[in-house]
Design a protein around this motif. Sequence first.
Motif, mmCIF file in Angstrom:
data_model
loop_
_atom_site.group_PDB
_atom_site.id
_atom_site.type_symbol
_atom_site.label_atom_id
_atom_site.label_comp_id
_atom_site.label_asym_id
_atom_site.label_seq_id
_atom_site.Cartn_x
_atom_site.Cartn_y
_atom_site.Cartn_z
ATOM 1 N N ILE A 97 72.793 -11.397 -0.005
ATOM 2 C CA ILE A 97 72.559 -10.218 -0.836
ATOM 3 C C ILE A 97 72.787 -10.651 -2.275
ATOM 4 C CG2 ILE A 97 73.314 -7.886 -1.380
ATOM 5 C CD1 ILE A 97 74.251 -7.637 1.539
ATOM 6 N N LYS A 98 71.825 -10.392 -3.120
ATOM 7 C CA LYS A 98 71.936 -10.757 -4.524
ATOM 8 C C LYS A 98 72.147 -9.497 -5.362
ATOM 9 C CE LYS A 98 69.169 -14.963 -4.247
ATOM 10 N NZ LYS A 98 69.654 -15.287 -2.993
ATOM 11 N N ALA A 99 73.034 -9.575 -6.341
ATOM 12 C CA ALA A 99 73.354 -8.407 -7.167
ATOM 13 C C ALA A 99 72.121 -7.874 -7.892
ATOM 14 C CB ALA A 99 74.446 -8.762 -8.175
ATOM 15 N N LYS A 100 71.190 -8.745 -8.249
ATOM 16 C CA LYS A 100 69.988 -8.289 -8.958
ATOM 17 C C LYS A 100 69.068 -7.452 -8.061
ATOM 18 C CE LYS A 100 67.143 -12.330 -8.062
ATOM 19 N NZ LYS A 100 66.375 -13.413 -8.636
ATOM 20 N N ASN A 101 69.257 -7.529 -6.739
ATOM 21 C CA ASN A 101 68.444 -6.762 -5.792
ATOM 22 C C ASN A 101 69.148 -5.501 -5.294
ATOM 23 O OD1 ASN A 101 66.393 -8.660 -5.967
ATOM 24 N ND2 ASN A 101 67.135 -9.821 -4.210
ATOM 25 N N VAL A 102 70.241 -5.114 -5.962
ATOM 26 C CA VAL A 102 71.004 -3.922 -5.581
ATOM 27 C C VAL A 102 71.022 -2.974 -6.772
ATOM 28 C CG1 VAL A 102 73.252 -3.054 -4.818
ATOM 29 C CG2 VAL A 102 72.467 -5.287 -4.042
ATOM 30 N N ARG A 103 70.841 -1.690 -6.496
ATOM 31 C CA ARG A 103 70.937 -0.689 -7.560
ATOM 32 C C ARG A 103 71.542 0.588 -6.991
ATOM 33 N NH1 ARG A 103 66.260 2.886 -7.329
ATOM 34 N NH2 ARG A 103 64.746 1.987 -5.909
ATOM 35 N N LEU A 104 72.097 1.390 -7.876
ATOM 36 C CA LEU A 104 72.631 2.706 -7.532
ATOM 37 C C LEU A 104 71.670 3.734 -8.104
ATOM 38 C CD1 LEU A 104 75.081 4.222 -6.276
ATOM 39 C CD2 LEU A 104 76.076 4.250 -8.554
ATOM 40 N N SER A 105 71.263 4.697 -7.299
ATOM 41 C CA SER A 105 70.251 5.669 -7.735
ATOM 42 C C SER A 105 70.599 7.071 -7.276
ATOM 43 C CB SER A 105 68.885 5.308 -7.151
ATOM 44 O OG SER A 105 68.440 4.082 -7.606
ATOM 45 N N TYR A 106 70.085 8.050 -8.025
ATOM 46 C CA TYR A 106 70.086 9.430 -7.545
ATOM 47 C C TYR A 106 68.943 9.552 -6.550
ATOM 48 C CZ TYR A 106 73.329 10.875 -11.206
ATOM 49 O OH TYR A 106 74.429 11.010 -12.006
ATOM 50 N N CYS A 107 69.165 10.286 -5.459
ATOM 51 C CA CYS A 107 68.170 10.369 -4.392
ATOM 52 C C CYS A 107 67.820 11.813 -4.062
ATOM 53 C CB CYS A 107 68.697 9.698 -3.126
ATOM 54 S SG CYS A 107 69.052 7.961 -3.320
ATOM 55 N N GLN A 108 66.602 11.976 -3.599
ATOM 56 C CA GLN A 108 66.156 13.235 -3.014
ATOM 57 C C GLN A 108 66.013 12.973 -1.526
ATOM 58 O OE1 GLN A 108 62.537 13.767 -5.203
ATOM 59 N NE2 GLN A 108 63.537 14.989 -6.778
ATOM 60 N N ILE A 109 66.781 13.701 -0.725
ATOM 61 C CA ILE A 109 66.806 13.470 0.713
ATOM 62 C C ILE A 109 65.526 14.003 1.339
ATOM 63 C CG2 ILE A 109 68.093 13.871 2.852
ATOM 64 C CD1 ILE A 109 69.550 12.185 0.738
ATOM 65 N N GLY A 110 64.914 13.191 2.177
ATOM 66 C CA GLY A 110 63.693 13.573 2.875
ATOM 67 C C GLY A 110 64.008 14.225 4.206
ATOM 68 N N GLY A 111 63.003 14.360 4.999
ATOM 69 C CA GLY A 111 63.142 14.969 6.316
ATOM 70 C C GLY A 111 61.897 14.696 7.128
ATOM 71 N N ALA A 112 61.530 15.638 7.963
ATOM 72 C CA ALA A 112 60.370 15.456 8.825
ATOM 73 C C ALA A 112 59.068 15.430 8.034
ATOM 74 C CB ALA A 112 60.318 16.567 9.867
ATOM 75 N N LEU A 113 59.007 16.124 6.916
ATOM 76 C CA LEU A 113 57.756 16.240 6.181
ATOM 77 C C LEU A 113 57.691 15.422 4.895
ATOM 78 C CD1 LEU A 113 57.156 20.064 6.649
ATOM 79 C CD2 LEU A 113 56.224 18.174 7.976
ATOM 80 N N LYS A 114 58.817 14.881 4.436
ATOM 81 C CA LYS A 114 58.778 14.061 3.220
ATOM 82 C C LYS A 114 59.801 12.943 3.315
ATOM 83 C CE LYS A 114 62.005 16.668 0.381
ATOM 84 N NZ LYS A 114 62.279 17.226 -0.912
ATOM 85 N N ARG A 115 59.510 11.856 2.604
ATOM 86 C CA ARG A 115 60.366 10.683 2.630
ATOM 87 C C ARG A 115 61.547 10.844 1.678
ATOM 88 N NH1 ARG A 115 56.922 5.413 1.733
ATOM 89 N NH2 ARG A 115 59.019 4.740 1.300
ATOM 90 N N THR A 116 62.606 10.101 1.974
ATOM 91 C CA THR A 116 63.734 10.025 1.060
ATOM 92 C C THR A 116 63.312 9.175 -0.134
ATOM 93 O OG1 THR A 116 65.356 10.248 2.818
ATOM 94 C CG2 THR A 116 66.109 9.192 0.804
ATOM 95 N N ARG A 117 63.572 9.655 -1.321
ATOM 96 C CA ARG A 117 63.192 8.949 -2.545
ATOM 97 C C ARG A 117 64.431 8.721 -3.405
ATOM 98 N NH1 ARG A 117 57.943 7.641 -2.021
ATOM 99 N NH2 ARG A 117 56.621 9.341 -1.357
ATOM 100 N N CYS A 118 64.557 7.502 -3.902
ATOM 101 C CA CYS A 118 65.644 7.148 -4.812
ATOM 102 C C CYS A 118 65.011 6.572 -6.070
ATOM 103 C CB CYS A 118 66.585 6.141 -4.162
ATOM 104 S SG CYS A 118 67.449 6.762 -2.717
ATOM 105 N N ASN A 119 64.611 7.447 -6.983
ATOM 106 C CA ASN A 119 63.832 7.028 -8.141
ATOM 107 C C ASN A 119 64.652 6.834 -9.414
ATOM 108 O OD1 ASN A 119 61.470 7.086 -6.632
ATOM 109 N ND2 ASN A 119 61.088 9.231 -7.094
#
Length: 191
Positions: A97-119
């Motif tokens: 695991i490389k630190a440059k490939n890790v980020r902390l994000s605010y997320c919108q939780i998905g469900g059956a009809l939409k995906r979880t997004r961390c933009n």
Amino acid sequence: MEFSTRSLLGLAGAGLVAAGIGVSGLLQRVGAQSSAGTPGLEFRWSNNKDFKKLYYWVSNTERNRWSDYFLILKGKDRKAAIMKLDVTVPSYFNSDIKAKNVRLSYCQIGGALKRTRCNETIPAQISLTDEGKTIEIVPDSPVPPDRAIGVVMYVANPFNSGMYQFNALAQAPGDVPMAGYLGSWVVELTD
């Protein structure tokens, strides 16, 4: 040209076999591209009150494949703001695991009809300690508990399939700099 009943049955059978082989190949390709998240039903041998299952989503669960890991902390999973977040990686998770490939994000939780997004990325200092087995995330300012956040990693899945338990430990702002257990993500990787 006359066909006997036996000839027609033979042709029909051959057609069904050919169609079955085609559908089987298609299903295998679709299955290989699948992803997984927190299972709906999970059995634990020694379930105790101190274990808390957290929501996750993995873009590819096949071993030796690159994947995006979304380790989610919902607002209800934490009671206070986060000043520092530690994610412990299992010792048997044999992948770099490389630190440059890790980020902390605010997320919108998905469900059956939409995906979880961390933009929306949260500015933070990210480092690896304990020979890469602890991810330390220190946000520039404390992260409030009213929104879902996620640790997003782009990493190669390990060679061995199995279950991998990542633990979340958070430190809240205050006088006592002590990390408390928030829960665990039990990620299952398949062949």
